[in-house]
Design a protein around this motif. Structure first.
Motif, PDB file in Angstrom:
ATOM      1  N   ARG A  34       0.837  -1.213   0.000  1.00 10.33           N
ATOM      2  CA  ARG A  34       0.000   0.000   0.000  1.00 10.33           C
ATOM      3  C   ARG A  34       0.870   1.260   0.000  1.00 10.33           C
ATOM      4  O   ARG A  34       0.499   2.277   0.565  1.00 10.33           O
ATOM      5  CB  ARG A  34      -0.967  -0.007   1.184  1.00 10.33           C
ATOM      6  N   ASP A  35       1.993   1.191  -0.670  1.00  6.37           N
ATOM      7  CA  ASP A  35       2.894   2.336  -0.806  1.00  6.37           C
ATOM      8  C   ASP A  35       2.771   2.845  -2.241  1.00  6.37           C
ATOM      9  O   ASP A  35       3.352   2.261  -3.162  1.00  6.37           O
ATOM     10  CB  ASP A  35       4.324   1.899  -0.506  1.00  6.37           C
ATOM     11  N   PRO A  36       1.995   3.921  -2.461  1.00  3.57           N
ATOM     12  CA  PRO A  36       1.737   4.394  -3.824  1.00  3.57           C
ATOM     13  C   PRO A  36       2.994   4.724  -4.617  1.00  3.57           C
ATOM     14  O   PRO A  36       3.053   4.449  -5.821  1.00  3.57           O
ATOM     15  CB  PRO A  36       0.885   5.641  -3.625  1.00  3.57           C
ATOM     16  N   VAL A  39       4.726   1.391  -5.618  1.00  2.00           N
ATOM     17  CA  VAL A  39       3.949   0.734  -6.670  1.00  2.00           C
ATOM     18  C   VAL A  39       4.150   1.443  -8.002  1.00  2.00           C
ATOM     19  O   VAL A  39       4.335   0.809  -9.037  1.00  2.00           O
ATOM     20  CB  VAL A  39       2.456   0.662  -6.292  1.00  2.00           C
ATOM     21  N   SER A  40       4.144   2.766  -7.985  1.00  2.00           N
ATOM     22  CA  SER A  40       4.237   3.538  -9.232  1.00  2.00           C
ATOM     23  C   SER A  40       5.539   3.284  -9.983  1.00  2.00           C
ATOM     24  O   SER A  40       5.583   3.442 -11.204  1.00  2.00           O
ATOM     25  CB  SER A  40       4.076   5.039  -8.962  1.00  2.00           C
ATOM     26  N   LEU A  41       6.594   2.887  -9.289  1.00  2.00           N
ATOM     27  CA  LEU A  41       7.880   2.653  -9.949  1.00  2.00           C
ATOM     28  C   LEU A  41       7.877   1.418 -10.845  1.00  2.00           C
ATOM     29  O   LEU A  41       8.774   1.252 -11.664  1.00  2.00           O
ATOM     30  CB  LEU A  41       8.996   2.555  -8.905  1.00  2.00           C
ATOM     31  N   LYS A  64      -1.528   9.541  -7.073  1.00  2.00           N
ATOM     32  CA  LYS A  64      -2.756  10.162  -6.549  1.00  2.00           C
ATOM     33  C   LYS A  64      -3.887   9.141  -6.488  1.00  2.00           C
ATOM     34  O   LYS A  64      -4.584   9.035  -5.464  1.00  2.00           O
ATOM     35  CB  LYS A  64      -3.172  11.352  -7.393  1.00  2.00           C
ATOM     36  N   PHE A  65      -4.075   8.384  -7.559  1.00  4.76           N
ATOM     37  CA  PHE A  65      -5.133   7.374  -7.584  1.00  4.76           C
ATOM     38  C   PHE A  65      -4.961   6.378  -6.439  1.00  4.76           C
ATOM     39  O   PHE A  65      -5.914   6.078  -5.706  1.00  4.76           O
ATOM     40  CB  PHE A  65      -5.127   6.644  -8.937  1.00  4.76           C
ATOM     41  N   LEU A  66      -3.745   5.847  -6.274  1.00  4.08           N
ATOM     42  CA  LEU A  66      -3.507   4.838  -5.246  1.00  4.08           C
ATOM     43  C   LEU A  66      -3.592   5.428  -3.839  1.00  4.08           C
ATOM     44  O   LEU A  66      -4.085   4.768  -2.916  1.00  4.08           O
ATOM     45  CB  LEU A  66      -2.155   4.156  -5.469  1.00  4.08           C
ATOM     46  N   THR A  67      -3.124   6.656  -3.657  1.00  2.00           N
ATOM     47  CA  THR A  67      -3.241   7.318  -2.352  1.00  2.00           C
ATOM     48  C   THR A  67      -4.705   7.451  -1.973  1.00  2.00           C
ATOM     49  O   THR A  67      -5.110   7.096  -0.853  1.00  2.00           O
ATOM     50  CB  THR A  67      -2.555   8.696  -2.391  1.00  2.00           C
ATOM     51  N   ASP A  68      -5.517   7.954  -2.894  1.00  2.00           N
ATOM     52  CA  ASP A  68      -6.953   8.097  -2.628  1.00  2.00           C
ATOM     53  C   ASP A  68      -7.587   6.732  -2.350  1.00  2.00           C
ATOM     54  O   ASP A  68      -8.401   6.581  -1.436  1.00  2.00           O
ATOM     55  CB  ASP A  68      -7.661   8.767  -3.803  1.00  2.00           C
TER      56      ASP A  68
END
Length: 150
Positions: A34-36, A39-41, A64-68
C-alpha cells in the motif's frame, strides 16, 4: 536528458510461465505494501491506466489514484492469479478485501490486462473492478499483511 528507467525483471517477451507468474507475484507484493510511490515505480513514467471507464496516465496520476484508493480502502489485502500471457502482455484475475472507515468490509474482484515496455515496466493497465459488501465473518484474506511478504 532524462535518465533511463531501470529494468524491472522479468522482462518481456514472456515465454516461460514461471516468468509470467513471477511478474504477477512481484506486482501482488508491491500492491500489498500500500505504498503508492513504490507501486508507481513498476510503471513507465507515462503509463496509461483504464480503471472502470476512467482513464489517466503518468506516475503522478498513479500515485494520486492509489493514495486516494488506500485512504478509503483500509486493511487492504490483495491476491493476483495469472490468467494468460503472450509476448509483452499478461492477463490476471484478482481479488482483494478491505473495509471502510465505518467498518464495513468489501470483497472486490476483477480482471487486469497488462502491457509491458521492453525494460519490464508496465506501460498500460486495463482493469474492471466489481465490489460487494461482505460480513467480517466472510473474509477470506485474514493473513497479517506486514509479515505475509516478509
Amino acid at each position: 536528458m532524462a535518465a533511463a528507467e531501470p529494468e524491472r525483471p522479468p522482462l518481456p517477451p514472456f515465454e516461460a510461465e514461471e516468468d509470467a507468474l513471477r511478474k504477477v507475484k512481484i506486482a501482488e507484493q508491491a500492491w500489498n505494501t500500500r505504498d503508492p510511490v513504490k507501486v508507481s515505480l513498476g510503471y513507465t513514467p507515462d503509463s496509461e491506466w483504464h480503471v472502470n471507464g476512467v482513464t489517466f496516465a503518468g506516475r503522478e496520476a498513479i500515485v494520486k489514484f492509489l493514495t486516494d484508493k488506500w485512504n478509503g480502502e483500509l486493511d487492504y489485502r490483495l491476491e493476483k492469479t495469472l490468467w494468460c500471457f503472450k509476448g509483452n502482455r499478461i492477463a490476471v484475475v484478482y481479488r482483494y478485501e478491505h473495509h471502510d472507515a465505518s467498518g464495513q468490509w468489501f470483497r472486490a474482484h476483477g480482471n487486469e490486462d497488462w502491457e509491458f515496455a521492453p525494460n519490464g515496466q508496465m506501460q498500460r493497465r486495463i482493469t474492471q473492478i466489481n465490489k460487494v459488501p461482505i460480513e467480517e465473518k466472510d473474509r477470506m484474506f485474514k493473513w497479517d499483511r506486514e509479515t505475509h511478504y516478509a
